[in-house]
Structures are given as C-alpha cells and as structure tokens.
Write a protein that holds these residues in place. Structure first.
Motif, short mmCIF file in Angstrom:
data_model
loop_
_atom_site.label_atom_id
_atom_site.label_comp_id
_atom_site.label_asym_id
_atom_site.label_seq_id
_atom_site.Cartn_x
_atom_site.Cartn_y
_atom_site.Cartn_z
N THR A 115 25.52 18.06 -17.53
CA THR A 115 24.77 17.02 -18.23
C THR A 115 24.98 17.22 -19.72
OG1 THR A 115 22.66 15.82 -18.33
CG2 THR A 115 22.53 18.22 -18.43
N PHE A 116 24.82 16.16 -20.48
CA PHE A 116 25.01 16.25 -21.92
C PHE A 116 23.84 16.99 -22.56
CE2 PHE A 116 27.40 12.29 -20.91
CZ PHE A 116 28.67 12.81 -21.15
N GLN A 117 24.14 17.78 -23.57
CA GLN A 117 23.09 18.54 -24.26
C GLN A 117 22.04 17.60 -24.87
OE1 GLN A 117 24.51 21.66 -26.89
NE2 GLN A 117 26.17 22.18 -25.48
N VAL A 118 22.44 16.42 -25.30
CA VAL A 118 21.49 15.49 -25.93
C VAL A 118 20.54 14.86 -24.92
CG1 VAL A 118 23.04 14.92 -27.84
CG2 VAL A 118 23.03 13.48 -25.80
N ASN A 119 20.81 15.02 -23.63
CA ASN A 119 19.98 14.38 -22.61
C ASN A 119 18.81 15.30 -22.21
OD1 ASN A 119 18.93 12.81 -20.58
ND2 ASN A 119 20.90 12.46 -19.56
N GLY A 120 17.85 15.40 -23.13
CA GLY A 120 16.69 16.25 -22.90
C GLY A 120 15.93 15.94 -21.63
N PRO A 121 15.66 14.68 -21.31
CA PRO A 121 14.95 14.39 -20.06
C PRO A 121 15.69 14.88 -18.82
CG PRO A 121 14.80 12.51 -21.53
CD PRO A 121 15.78 13.48 -22.16
N ALA A 122 17.01 14.72 -18.78
CA ALA A 122 17.79 15.20 -17.62
C ALA A 122 17.74 16.72 -17.56
CB ALA A 122 19.23 14.72 -17.70
N ARG A 123 17.86 17.37 -18.70
CA ARG A 123 17.82 18.84 -18.71
C ARG A 123 16.49 19.34 -18.16
NH1 ARG A 123 19.75 20.66 -24.55
NH2 ARG A 123 19.25 22.67 -23.63
N ARG A 124 15.41 18.76 -18.63
CA ARG A 124 14.07 19.17 -18.13
C ARG A 124 13.94 18.88 -16.64
NH1 ARG A 124 13.04 17.14 -23.16
NH2 ARG A 124 12.43 15.10 -22.41
N PHE A 125 14.44 17.74 -16.20
CA PHE A 125 14.39 17.36 -14.79
C PHE A 125 15.10 18.40 -13.93
CE2 PHE A 125 16.55 15.26 -11.23
CZ PHE A 125 15.45 14.78 -10.52
N HIS A 147 27.43 26.41 -21.82
CA HIS A 147 27.31 25.36 -22.84
C HIS A 147 28.70 25.14 -23.43
CE1 HIS A 147 23.14 26.65 -22.54
NE2 HIS A 147 22.78 25.57 -23.21
N THR A 148 29.08 23.88 -23.64
CA THR A 148 30.39 23.61 -24.24
C THR A 148 30.22 22.75 -25.48
OG1 THR A 148 31.00 21.49 -23.23
CG2 THR A 148 31.31 23.50 -21.88
N ASP A 149 31.31 22.65 -26.23
CA ASP A 149 31.32 21.82 -27.43
C ASP A 149 31.73 20.38 -27.14
OD1 ASP A 149 34.04 22.00 -26.95
OD2 ASP A 149 34.50 23.02 -28.84
N GLY A 150 32.00 20.08 -25.87
CA GLY A 150 32.37 18.73 -25.47
C GLY A 150 33.86 18.46 -25.50
N SER A 151 34.66 19.42 -25.91
CA SER A 151 36.11 19.17 -25.99
C SER A 151 36.74 18.98 -24.62
CB SER A 151 36.81 20.31 -26.74
OG SER A 151 36.60 21.54 -26.07
N GLY A 152 36.04 19.36 -23.54
CA GLY A 152 36.59 19.23 -22.21
C GLY A 152 36.16 17.98 -21.46
#
Length: 159
Positions: A111-121, A132-137
């Motif tokens: 999941t994307f780091q910016v997706n706080g609701p999904a992370r909490r879920f 955790h990645t920097d998104g380059s992949g």
C-alpha cells in the motif's frame, strides 16, 4: 427502503467493466494525489483481459451493483477497493477475512505510504509492516509499504 446485504462472490467476465469502474472511482477518492500511470481505458482493458480471467477476483454484489473488489494472487492480496460510499461499513473486514481464509498460510500486500486509512485498516487486521520503499519500484513512483500477515499459530511456532 432497506438496502440489500452485500454478497461476496467470484467475479466473472461480465463484471469486468463494473469492477474496473469501481477501481477507478475508489482510487480517485482514496488517493487523489497519487499519479495514475494508466488511462481509464487501459485500466478497463487490464481488468477485462488480465485480472478477471487470470486472477482470483472476488466482488461484493449488492443487488446487481458491485460495491467492492478483492484480488488475490499466490500469496498476495493485490487489490482491495471499495465503492466510496461503502467504506466504514464492514465490507473491507469481510474481504480481509475471506483473503485470510483463502490464503491460510499467510498474505502479503503493498500500500502507498500516503494512504493512512489503508495502513491503519491493515494494521488493525494483524498485518505488520515489513518493508518501506521510495517508490522507485512501482509505476506510480510513490513510496510504499509491504505488509505481511501470518497466522498466529505459525508466528508462535517460529519463535
């Protein structure tokens, strides 16, 4: 007027357009700042030609309307999206329970780091952040997190 209870069922070819359109609405609502690398038509073709025929795809059907989708691969929960008006009503919980039932040895997801609701879920459902990645992949070039869920008995025996 009483709304029907969602029925979880396997997706079929005729569901492809509705599933893709739900994905598009859900992605836009949940991740408005995340760059989407595919056009709407490319997303629809992907669901029609790849996801529905080749992946274990489940939908929440509410009287003929698709309210949510779950896509599983080998050991990965690769897609979980809900119609925005169905968020917070237990449908995501039902999908995660189904995913755990279908993959009892464990699951991974991104999941994307910016997706706080999904992370909490996902954390509420016992998924642990493993990477955790920097998104380059990923195609979106958005920092993301890999989550892992293992059943309690397996986790305890590993200690």
């Amino acid at each position: 007027m009483c709304q029907a209870e969602p029925v979880l069922r396997r997706a079929a070819a005729p569901d492809a357009r509705a599933v893709a359109d739900l994905w598009l609405r859900s992605f836009a609502a949940a991740l408005p700042a995340v760059r989407r690398p595919r056009t709407d038509d490319e997303v629809r073709a992907y669901f029609r030609d790849v996801v529905i025929p080749a992946r274990e795809t489940w939908v929440a059907d509410v009287g003929g309307e698709i309210a949510g989708l779950l896509v599983l691969t080998e050991n990965q929960l690769s897609q979980l999206y809900l119609e925005p008006r169905w968020r917070g009503r237990g449908l995501g919980d039902r999908f995660v329970a189904l995913a755990k039932q279908r993959r009892p040895a464990g699951l991974e997801l991104w999941t994307f780091q910016v997706n706080g609701p999904a992370r909490r879920f996902y954390e509420r459902h016992g998924f642990l952040a493993a990477e955790h990645t920097d998104g380059s992949g990923n195609e979106e070039h958005e920092p993301d997190i890999r989550y892992v869920w293992r059943p309690e008995s397996q986790a305890e025996s590993a200690q």
